[in-house]
Design an enzyme around this catalytic site. Structure first.
Site, PDB file in Angstrom:
ATOM      1  N   GLY A  31       0.807  -1.214   0.000  1.00 29.49           N
ATOM      2  CA  GLY A  31       0.000   0.000   0.000  1.00 29.49           C
ATOM      3  C   GLY A  31       0.842   1.266   0.000  1.00 29.49           C
ATOM      4  O   GLY A  31       2.028   1.218  -0.329  1.00 29.49           O
ATOM      5  N   HIS A  34       2.225   4.492  -5.098  1.00 31.45           N
ATOM      6  CA  HIS A  34       2.828   5.604  -5.848  1.00 31.45           C
ATOM      7  C   HIS A  34       3.038   5.154  -7.293  1.00 31.45           C
ATOM      8  O   HIS A  34       2.671   4.012  -7.647  1.00 31.45           O
ATOM      9  CB  HIS A  34       4.136   6.041  -5.179  1.00 31.45           C
ATOM     10  CG  HIS A  34       5.080   4.921  -4.880  1.00 31.45           C
ATOM     11  ND1 HIS A  34       5.713   4.199  -5.871  1.00 31.45           N
ATOM     12  CD2 HIS A  34       5.485   4.362  -3.701  1.00 31.45           C
ATOM     13  CE1 HIS A  34       6.485   3.273  -5.323  1.00 31.45           C
ATOM     14  NE2 HIS A  34       6.351   3.342  -4.008  1.00 31.45           N
ATOM     15  N   GLY A  36       5.500   4.024  -8.825  1.00 33.05           N
ATOM     16  CA  GLY A  36       6.229   2.755  -8.959  1.00 33.05           C
ATOM     17  C   GLY A  36       5.247   1.585  -8.995  1.00 33.05           C
ATOM     18  O   GLY A  36       5.309   0.735  -9.886  1.00 33.05           O
ATOM     19  N   HIS A  37       4.320   1.574  -8.034  1.00 33.08           N
ATOM     20  CA  HIS A  37       3.296   0.526  -8.004  1.00 33.08           C
ATOM     21  C   HIS A  37       2.419   0.601  -9.262  1.00 33.08           C
ATOM     22  O   HIS A  37       2.095  -0.418  -9.862  1.00 33.08           O
ATOM     23  CB  HIS A  37       2.386   0.699  -6.776  1.00 33.08           C
ATOM     24  CG  HIS A  37       3.091   0.598  -5.455  1.00 33.08           C
ATOM     25  ND1 HIS A  37       3.200   1.661  -4.588  1.00 33.08           N
ATOM     26  CD2 HIS A  37       3.718  -0.435  -4.848  1.00 33.08           C
ATOM     27  CE1 HIS A  37       3.847   1.271  -3.499  1.00 33.08           C
ATOM     28  NE2 HIS A  37       4.187   0.009  -3.636  1.00 33.08           N
ATOM     29  N   GLN A  61       7.468  -9.859   7.935  1.00 35.44           N
ATOM     30  CA  GLN A  61       8.701  -9.494   7.233  1.00 35.44           C
ATOM     31  C   GLN A  61       9.422  -8.319   7.894  1.00 35.44           C
ATOM     32  O   GLN A  61      10.429  -7.835   7.394  1.00 35.44           O
ATOM     33  CB  GLN A  61       8.419  -9.209   5.755  1.00 35.44           C
ATOM     34  CG  GLN A  61       7.672  -7.915   5.472  1.00 35.44           C
ATOM     35  CD  GLN A  61       7.322  -7.789   4.000  1.00 35.44           C
ATOM     36  OE1 GLN A  61       6.551  -8.579   3.465  1.00 35.44           O
ATOM     37  NE2 GLN A  61       7.895  -6.798   3.336  1.00 35.44           N
ATOM     38  N   LYS A 158      13.365  -2.007  -8.195  1.00 35.95           N
ATOM     39  CA  LYS A 158      13.735  -1.227  -7.010  1.00 35.95           C
ATOM     40  C   LYS A 158      14.154  -2.171  -5.866  1.00 35.95           C
ATOM     41  O   LYS A 158      15.102  -1.913  -5.150  1.00 35.95           O
ATOM     42  CB  LYS A 158      12.533  -0.362  -6.614  1.00 35.95           C
ATOM     43  CG  LYS A 158      12.412   0.035  -5.167  1.00 35.95           C
ATOM     44  CD  LYS A 158      13.278   1.222  -4.870  1.00 35.95           C
ATOM     45  CE  LYS A 158      13.165   1.749  -3.463  1.00 35.95           C
ATOM     46  NZ  LYS A 158      12.833   0.843  -2.408  1.00 35.95           N
ATOM     47  N   GLN A 162      14.643  -8.920  -3.753  1.00 33.93           N
ATOM     48  CA  GLN A 162      13.331  -9.514  -3.504  1.00 33.93           C
ATOM     49  C   GLN A 162      12.794 -10.180  -4.773  1.00 33.93           C
ATOM     50  O   GLN A 162      12.311 -11.317  -4.737  1.00 33.93           O
ATOM     51  CB  GLN A 162      12.372  -8.425  -3.022  1.00 33.93           C
ATOM     52  CG  GLN A 162      10.918  -8.837  -2.990  1.00 33.93           C
ATOM     53  CD  GLN A 162      10.036  -7.743  -2.425  1.00 33.93           C
ATOM     54  OE1 GLN A 162       9.950  -7.573  -1.222  1.00 33.93           O
ATOM     55  NE2 GLN A 162       9.374  -6.987  -3.283  1.00 33.93           N
ATOM     56  N   SER A 195       7.411   4.029  -0.657  1.00 31.07           N
ATOM     57  CA  SER A 195       6.455   4.462   0.376  1.00 31.07           C
ATOM     58  C   SER A 195       7.215   5.031   1.565  1.00 31.07           C
ATOM     59  O   SER A 195       6.717   5.890   2.286  1.00 31.07           O
ATOM     60  CB  SER A 195       5.601   3.279   0.822  1.00 31.07           C
ATOM     61  OG  SER A 195       5.025   2.650  -0.294  1.00 31.07           O
TER      62      SER A 195
HETATM   63  P1  AMP Z   1       6.020  -2.365  -1.660  1.00 29.86           P
HETATM   64  O1  AMP Z   1       4.638  -1.834  -1.531  1.00 29.86           O
HETATM   65  O2  AMP Z   1       7.075  -1.364  -1.318  1.00 29.86           O
HETATM   66  O3  AMP Z   1       6.205  -3.695  -0.970  1.00 29.86           O
HETATM   67  O4  AMP Z   1       6.242  -2.661  -3.209  1.00 29.86           O
HETATM   68  C1  AMP Z   1       5.373  -3.461  -3.948  1.00 29.86           C
HETATM   69  C2  AMP Z   1       5.975  -3.731  -5.311  1.00 29.86           C
HETATM   70  O5  AMP Z   1       6.192  -2.487  -5.982  1.00 29.86           O
HETATM   71  C3  AMP Z   1       7.340  -4.422  -5.233  1.00 29.86           C
HETATM   72  O6  AMP Z   1       7.458  -5.364  -6.276  1.00 29.86           O
HETATM   73  C4  AMP Z   1       8.305  -3.270  -5.411  1.00 29.86           C
HETATM   74  O7  AMP Z   1       9.547  -3.661  -5.938  1.00 29.86           O
HETATM   75  C5  AMP Z   1       7.532  -2.410  -6.396  1.00 29.86           C
HETATM   76  N1  AMP Z   1       8.035  -1.028  -6.345  1.00 29.86           N
HETATM   77  C6  AMP Z   1       8.175  -0.246  -5.245  1.00 29.86           C
HETATM   78  N2  AMP Z   1       8.731   0.935  -5.557  1.00 29.86           N
HETATM   79  C7  AMP Z   1       8.960   0.885  -6.899  1.00 29.86           C
HETATM   80  C8  AMP Z   1       9.540   1.797  -7.838  1.00 29.86           C
HETATM   81  N3  AMP Z   1       9.994   2.987  -7.466  1.00 29.86           N
HETATM   82  N4  AMP Z   1       9.611   1.419  -9.129  1.00 29.86           N
HETATM   83  C9  AMP Z   1       9.157   0.200  -9.523  1.00 29.86           C
HETATM   84  N5  AMP Z   1       8.605  -0.699  -8.689  1.00 29.86           N
HETATM   85  C10 AMP Z   1       8.510  -0.371  -7.400  1.00 29.86           C
END
Ligand code: AMP
Length: 293
Positions: A31, A34, A36-37, A61, A158, A162, A195
């Site tokens: 959640g 942004h 990226g998501h 985690q 990013k 993972q 985030s």
């Molecule tokens: P998170 O909510 O941070 O766990 O991220 C969820 C997914 O979005 C994961 O696969 C992250 O690698 C991806 N993600 C987060 N930030 C970015 C970004 N700036 N650019 C591309 N993917 C992202």
């Protein structure tokens, strides 16, 4: 758009979609969405018939002194963004739905008997500093894969380690899923969107842009010379970061790695990846850059 809080409700919808022979694209997130998501969601929309996003801050985690409690949560805003971007189903379970409490036992934490872990990949890089982090990630992603049953799952470069860990898990455990790793989306000044950037004060936010600037300079050096000492590159990055980020508290690691095995390399070659993790006053930030032609 459906918003499901329970596994059974979600399974029902997924069963229906499968019956219609539609393909499912899945983006797991914690959640505070942004761009990226959204880039992952857009790719899923392009490539599959039915796009699912999970929004879940996964407690197992996080380490005991990490930011689980203060992690940004705004389900209403996230749901709105999902709707605007054509998501078909949001899965937003509670902790009790994902890790049901066992009444007969005196267990304080989130309880699960079965974990998924790896011998090597999950112990490198961030795994050295965040014990059990990737075990938590793999376990929850495994659960989510079993609930959503996607054809394609989208992850961001990013969090490169993972993504590679999940790729390996899918291979080792024979999930019938294609893992796609999408490029890192950045702010205009180069900072990787995250985030956790919300934790930064204005001074830190300005300084944080030097992470990517420094990685880009190091990449240029490798491309110019091709085979140079990784120690030299790491020293170069360290001194730049220390000079330009006044709010820097600690560098967890600066590594030059093989993109497939994630192992450190002594002499650079192309392609390789430079990865860093550091702590500023208010946040732990990670970033990486692919060095390729
Ligand atoms: P998170 O909510 O941070 O766990 O991220 C969820 C997914 O979005 C994961 O696969 C992250 O690698 C991806 N993600 C987060 N930030 C970015 C970004 N700036 N650019 C591309 N993917 C992202």
């Amino acid at each position: 758009m459906d918003i499901c809080k329970t596994i059974s409700q979600t399974r029902e919808i997924i069963r229906d979609i499968k019956k219609k022979n539609k393909t499912i694209g899945f983006t797991p997130t914690m959640g505070a969405l942004h761009e990226g998501h959204l880039s992952l969601i857009r790719q899923s929309k392009k490539e599959t018939d039915f796009t699912v996003v999970s929004i879940y801050v996964n407690p197992i985690q996080f380490g005991p002194r990490e930011d689980f409690k203060k992690y940004p949560r705004n389900l209403e805003k996230d749901v709105k963004m999902c709707k605007e971007n054509g998501v078909d189903l949001v899965f937003a379970p509670s902790d009790n739905e994902m890790y049901p409490k066992i009444k007969s036992q005196n267990i304080k934490n989130y309880y699960i008997e079965t974990y998924v872990d790896q011998f090597t990949l999950s112990k490198l890089l961030c795994g050295r500093f965040r014990k059990n982090h990737f075990r938590g990630v793999m376990t929850v992603v495994c659960k989510l894969f079993n609930i959503i049953k996607p054809d394609i799952a989208y992850f961001g470069a990013k969090d490169y380690q993972q993504a590679k860990i999940i790729e390996q898990m899918v291979k080792d455990l024979n999930f019938d899923i294609t893992v796609k790793i999408m490029p890192t989306i950045r702010e205009i000044d180069g900072l990787a969107m995250s985030s956790r950037n919300k934790y930064l004060d204005s001074q830190e936010r300005k300084e944080a842009s030097y992470i990517y600037k420094t990685l880009s300079e190091a990449k240029k050096k490798i491309l110019e010379h091709k085979n140079i000492s990784s120690t030299y590159i790491k020293k170069f990055i360290r001194s730049r970061l220390v000079k330009s980020i006044r709010s820097l508290k600690k560098i967890d690691y600066i590594e030059v790695i093989n993109p497939e095995t994630l192992e450190n390399i002594k002499t650079t070659y192309i392609p390789c990846i430079i990865a860093v993790a550091l702590h500023t006053k208010n946040a732990r930030l990670i970033d990486n850059i692919l060095v390729s032609k």
